[in-house]
Write an enzyme that holds these catalytic residues in place. Structure first.
Site, PDB file in Angstrom:
ATOM      1  N   ASP A   1       8.876   5.037   8.215  1.00  0.00           N
ATOM      2  CA  ASP A   1       8.568   6.369   8.741  1.00  0.00           C
ATOM      3  C   ASP A   1       7.695   7.240   7.835  1.00  0.00           C
ATOM      4  O   ASP A   1       7.369   8.373   8.195  1.00  0.00           O
ATOM      5  CB  ASP A   1       9.875   7.106   9.067  1.00  0.00           C
ATOM      6  CG  ASP A   1      10.793   7.194   7.849  1.00  0.00           C
ATOM      7  OD1 ASP A   1      10.341   6.885   6.727  1.00  0.00           O
ATOM      8  OD2 ASP A   1      11.968   7.571   8.026  1.00  0.00           O
TER       9      ASP A   1
ATOM     10  N   ASP B   1       4.136  -4.655  -7.445  1.00  0.00           N
ATOM     11  CA  ASP B   1       3.598  -3.419  -6.864  1.00  0.00           C
ATOM     12  C   ASP B   1       4.260  -2.192  -7.474  1.00  0.00           C
ATOM     13  O   ASP B   1       3.812  -1.074  -7.233  1.00  0.00           O
ATOM     14  CB  ASP B   1       3.758  -3.419  -5.335  1.00  0.00           C
ATOM     15  CG  ASP B   1       5.173  -3.746  -4.894  1.00  0.00           C
ATOM     16  OD1 ASP B   1       5.626  -4.864  -5.164  1.00  0.00           O
ATOM     17  OD2 ASP B   1       5.838  -2.873  -4.302  1.00  0.00           O
ATOM     18  N   ASN B   2       5.315  -2.401  -8.243  1.00  0.00           N
ATOM     19  CA  ASN B   2       5.970  -1.287  -8.920  1.00  0.00           C
ATOM     20  C   ASN B   2       5.696  -1.328 -10.421  1.00  0.00           C
ATOM     21  O   ASN B   2       6.455  -0.772 -11.212  1.00  0.00           O
ATOM     22  CB  ASN B   2       7.474  -1.304  -8.660  1.00  0.00           C
ATOM     23  CG  ASN B   2       7.802  -1.011  -7.206  1.00  0.00           C
ATOM     24  OD1 ASN B   2       7.011  -0.386  -6.499  1.00  0.00           O
ATOM     25  ND2 ASN B   2       8.954  -1.464  -6.751  1.00  0.00           N
TER      26      ASN B   2
ATOM     27  N   LYS C   1       5.101  12.068  -2.430  1.00  0.00           N
ATOM     28  CA  LYS C   1       5.869  10.927  -1.922  1.00  0.00           C
ATOM     29  C   LYS C   1       6.774  11.427  -0.806  1.00  0.00           C
ATOM     30  O   LYS C   1       7.607  12.309  -1.025  1.00  0.00           O
ATOM     31  CB  LYS C   1       6.697  10.312  -3.055  1.00  0.00           C
ATOM     32  CG  LYS C   1       7.448   9.050  -2.647  1.00  0.00           C
ATOM     33  CD  LYS C   1       7.969   8.315  -3.882  1.00  0.00           C
ATOM     34  CE  LYS C   1       8.809   7.108  -3.517  1.00  0.00           C
ATOM     35  NZ  LYS C   1       9.259   6.382  -4.725  1.00  0.00           N
TER      36      LYS C   1
ATOM     37  N   ARG D   1      -1.562   0.088  -9.705  1.00  0.00           N
ATOM     38  CA  ARG D   1      -0.487  -0.864  -9.991  1.00  0.00           C
ATOM     39  C   ARG D   1      -1.074  -2.254 -10.169  1.00  0.00           C
ATOM     40  O   ARG D   1      -2.218  -2.502  -9.779  1.00  0.00           O
ATOM     41  CB  ARG D   1       0.482  -0.884  -8.801  1.00  0.00           C
ATOM     42  CG  ARG D   1       1.070   0.475  -8.476  1.00  0.00           C
ATOM     43  CD  ARG D   1       1.285   0.652  -6.970  1.00  0.00           C
ATOM     44  NE  ARG D   1       1.670   2.030  -6.673  1.00  0.00           N
ATOM     45  CZ  ARG D   1       2.924   2.467  -6.603  1.00  0.00           C
ATOM     46  NH1 ARG D   1       3.913   1.609  -6.749  1.00  0.00           N
ATOM     47  NH2 ARG D   1       3.204   3.729  -6.373  1.00  0.00           N
TER      48      ARG D   1
ATOM     49  N   ASP E   1       7.842   4.270  -9.726  1.00  0.00           N
ATOM     50  CA  ASP E   1       8.649   3.976  -8.538  1.00  0.00           C
ATOM     51  C   ASP E   1      10.138   3.882  -8.846  1.00  0.00           C
ATOM     52  O   ASP E   1      10.725   2.802  -8.988  1.00  0.00           O
ATOM     53  CB  ASP E   1       8.174   2.689  -7.837  1.00  0.00           C
ATOM     54  CG  ASP E   1       7.017   2.985  -6.896  1.00  0.00           C
ATOM     55  OD1 ASP E   1       6.434   4.085  -7.017  1.00  0.00           O
ATOM     56  OD2 ASP E   1       6.699   2.141  -6.045  1.00  0.00           O
TER      57      ASP E   1
ATOM     58  N   GLY F   1       0.833  -1.213   0.000  1.00  0.00           N
ATOM     59  CA  GLY F   1       0.000   0.000   0.000  1.00  0.00           C
ATOM     60  C   GLY F   1       0.854   1.245   0.000  1.00  0.00           C
ATOM     61  O   GLY F   1       2.085   1.182   0.073  1.00  0.00           O
TER      62      GLY F   1
HETATM   63  P1  AMP Z   1       9.315   0.335  -2.639  1.00  0.00           P
HETATM   64  O1  AMP Z   1      10.363  -0.708  -2.454  1.00  0.00           O
HETATM   65  O2  AMP Z   1       9.826   1.752  -2.494  1.00  0.00           O
HETATM   66  O3  AMP Z   1       8.505   0.164  -3.873  1.00  0.00           O
HETATM   67  O4  AMP Z   1       8.304   0.179  -1.392  1.00  0.00           O
HETATM   68  C1  AMP Z   1       7.674  -1.017  -1.057  1.00  0.00           C
HETATM   69  C2  AMP Z   1       6.636  -0.749   0.007  1.00  0.00           C
HETATM   70  O5  AMP Z   1       7.228  -0.191   1.171  1.00  0.00           O
HETATM   71  C3  AMP Z   1       5.535   0.216  -0.409  1.00  0.00           C
HETATM   72  O6  AMP Z   1       4.340  -0.195   0.200  1.00  0.00           O
HETATM   73  C4  AMP Z   1       6.016   1.526   0.166  1.00  0.00           C
HETATM   74  O7  AMP Z   1       4.975   2.422   0.399  1.00  0.00           O
HETATM   75  C5  AMP Z   1       6.644   1.073   1.471  1.00  0.00           C
HETATM   76  N1  AMP Z   1       7.704   1.981   1.942  1.00  0.00           N
HETATM   77  C6  AMP Z   1       8.957   2.112   1.454  1.00  0.00           C
HETATM   78  N2  AMP Z   1       9.645   3.034   2.146  1.00  0.00           N
HETATM   79  C7  AMP Z   1       8.817   3.506   3.103  1.00  0.00           C
HETATM   80  C8  AMP Z   1       8.936   4.480   4.135  1.00  0.00           C
HETATM   81  N3  AMP Z   1      10.071   5.148   4.354  1.00  0.00           N
HETATM   82  N4  AMP Z   1       7.862   4.687   4.915  1.00  0.00           N
HETATM   83  C9  AMP Z   1       6.713   4.012   4.730  1.00  0.00           C
HETATM   84  N5  AMP Z   1       6.541   3.098   3.784  1.00  0.00           N
HETATM   85  C10 AMP Z   1       7.575   2.836   2.966  1.00  0.00           C
HETATM   86 MG    MG Z   2       6.968   0.806  -4.707  1.00  0.00          MG
END
Ligand code: AMP
Ligand code: MG
Length: 495
Positions: free
Chosen positions: A122, A249-250, A110, A180, A259, A87
């Site tokens: 965070d 998810d990306n 973002k 996505r 992403d 999510g």
């Molecule tokens: P990503 O690898 O950036 O595509 O992120 C994978 C999942 O982790 C997604 O659901 C992002 O929203 C969540 N996510 C990544 N970094 C953070 C962060 N610093 N705080 C909250 N959620 C994160």
């Molecule tokens: Mg992502």
């Protein structure tokens, strides 16, 4: 401020697809960059974007009037493993509008604070990764590659802990939709299949209106996604773009690049190049991207089976031929790209071997991927002697000159066979093969300066990469291969 009026559609689907979550303010936000061109496309005039209230809006410090920021829920296959709930953990939609051309656009911040989907993270993004996403999404757009866009970059002194202490930033990104593959997987694997149809019908009505109302609309939308994804993979390959985290998810339900994390552009050509330091096994290596695109498509189709037939057998029978479109769609898109990159007007028998021999030469020489294509445009069809490549730059890139000298006459003969005109072909090739891409070391230089309080290199790169095909005087260093000390730069999932 004169803001375009909001027209919530995805938000109007309401819970449980997305939840209203207010953005969390950042201390002392500073607008580090504004994408003036995109702002105009969105119908935001200079008076509006210049107002201090606009910087506050882009930081998430004030809400978009009339719209409650929302986080959506999705799932995804991460490095091949299904994760039932992900999510928007740090992205919040702050508006849905129509742009100046009448197209629907969604704006997301973002890094604007935690959501129920943040898990233990965070909700923030650091300046480093925000600069990378900001610059690369616009660079991809300028390369003609479908992508989410970036409207504004805001920095704040708020500390954010990653491997070291960094500072927070927010990117306002823009896309017709941020749905996505994982949005569909979430409801499928939860067993709440009745949630799929409203989601798909929303997507079709708003973003594929040509299929709206058709009883076969779901299959038609999925076929379109297969074709767009296949084309997108070919476009990534053609410019040497490595995404780095091709989890479902990306992957965008509109076929956009989405992403930007540990992405990279190929420098020295290694087909097995892994750009993401976290990807130990090389699942997302450059030469595996097209195959992973297909794998992801099968996951999307699986999740959409309940939309494709009343019985499991009927649904699979409908889904299979859609998935099977991918290999041909990818092959023809990729052939078209290589053909254009070589400066050929049409594809003929034997061209595949010519392309593969050239790619093999680049690989065995570890030649710089971007520079080599650009040099190739300077070849003439007149002179078959080995000296004919003197001055093109190719001698400096290609190590196996014997193999090159064997290939070159065949390439020249092929060009002559279609009466190729050197000057005209060079222009076409230079409009296909970029001179400037966002190499890691260039991004890193902009990041280091911005972290020290000077965002001017972000602006310089932004402007340069808006015209990646044009020779830009004074910017030769930006088209050079990375200096030796920059070759160790590692990027990971940390962002
Ligand atoms: P990503 O690898 O950036 O595509 O992120 C994978 C999942 O982790 C997604 O659901 C992002 O929203 C969540 N996510 C990544 N970094 C953070 C962060 N610093 N705080 C909250 N959620 C994160
Ligand atoms: Mg992502």
């Amino acid at each position: 401020m004169k803001l375009p009026s909001i027209t919530p559609r995805f938000a109007a689907l309401g819970e449980p697809y997305s939840l209203p979550i207010p953005t969390r303010p950042l201390p002392n936000p500073r607008l580090l960059h504004l994408n003036v061109g995109l702002a105009a496309e969105l119908g935001l005039d200079g008076g509006t974007t210049g107002a201090p209230e606009f910087a506050a809006l882009m930081a998430g410090n004030t809400p978009w009037p009339g719209f409650d920021a929302r986080a959506s829920v999705y799932a995804g296959h991460q490095f091949g493993q299904f994760v039932p709930q992900l999510g928007d953990g740090r992205a919040l939609s702050i508006a849905e509008i129509f742009d100046a051309a009448g197209q629907p656009q969604e704006l997301q911040l973002k890094g604007a604070g935690p959501t129920p989907y943040s898990r233990h993270a965070d909700g923030r993004a650091v300046l480093r990764s925000s600069i990378r996403e900001y610059l690369c999404s616009e660079a991809m757009h300028a390369l003609g590659i479908p992508t989410t866009r970036a409207l504004a970059l805001v920095g704040s002194p708020q500390p954010v802990r990653r491997e070291t202490l960094e500072t927070a930033a927010v990117v306002c990104r823009v896309a017709p939709s941020f749905l996505r593959f994982g949005h569909f997987e979430f409801w499928y694997y939860r067993g709440e299949h009745e949630r799929l149809r409203p989601l798909a019908d929303h997507l079709i009505a708003r973003h594929f209106p040509e299929f709206d109302g058709d009883p076969d609309r779901h299959a038609r939308w999925l076929t379109e996604v297969v074709e767009r994804t296949a084309r997108l993979m070919a476009q990534w390959q053609a410019v040497g773009f490595c995404h780095g985290v091709m989890n479902t998810d990306n992957f965008s339900a509109l076929g956009l690049t989405i992403d930007y994390g540990p992405f990279g552009f190929l420098d020295a050509f290694d087909p097995q190049h892994i750009c993401n330091h976290t990807d130990q096994g090389g699942r997302y290596a450059w030469d595996r991207q097209p195959m992973i695109g297909h794998w992801n498509i099968t996951k999307l189709l699986q999740a959409c089976l309940p939309l494709l037939g009343d019985t499991p057998e009927a649904a699979v029978a409908r889904a299979q031929p859609i998935a099977d479109c991918y290999p041909d769609a990818y092959a023809s898109a990729m052939t078209a790209r290589w053909t254009a990159k070589l400066g050929l007007r049409e594809t003929r028998d034997g061209d595949e071997a010519l392309i593969n021999r050239w790619l093999g030469l680049l690989a065995s020489s570890k030649a710089d991927f971007t520079r080599s294509w650009r040099h190739l445009a300077r070849i003439t069809t007149l002179d078959d002697s080995a000296d004919a490549i003197a001055g093109t730059g190719l001698r400096e890139e290609i190590l196996d000159l014997a193999a090159f000298d064997a290939w070159l006459p065949d390439y020249r003969a092929r060009l002559r066979s279609e009466q190729s005109d050197d000057a005209e072909r060079a222009m076409r090739m230079n409009a296909e093969n970029p001179k400037y891409v966002l190499r890691n070391h260039l991004a890193q230089a902009a990041i280091a300066r911005a972290e020290a309080g000077d965002a001017s290199e972000v602006e310089r790169l932004f402007t340069l990469l808006a015209r990646p095909f044009d020779d830009q005087p004074g910017f030769d260093a930006y088209a050079a291969e990375p200096p030796p000390e920059a070759r160790h730069i590692e990027v990971s999932c940390s962002s």
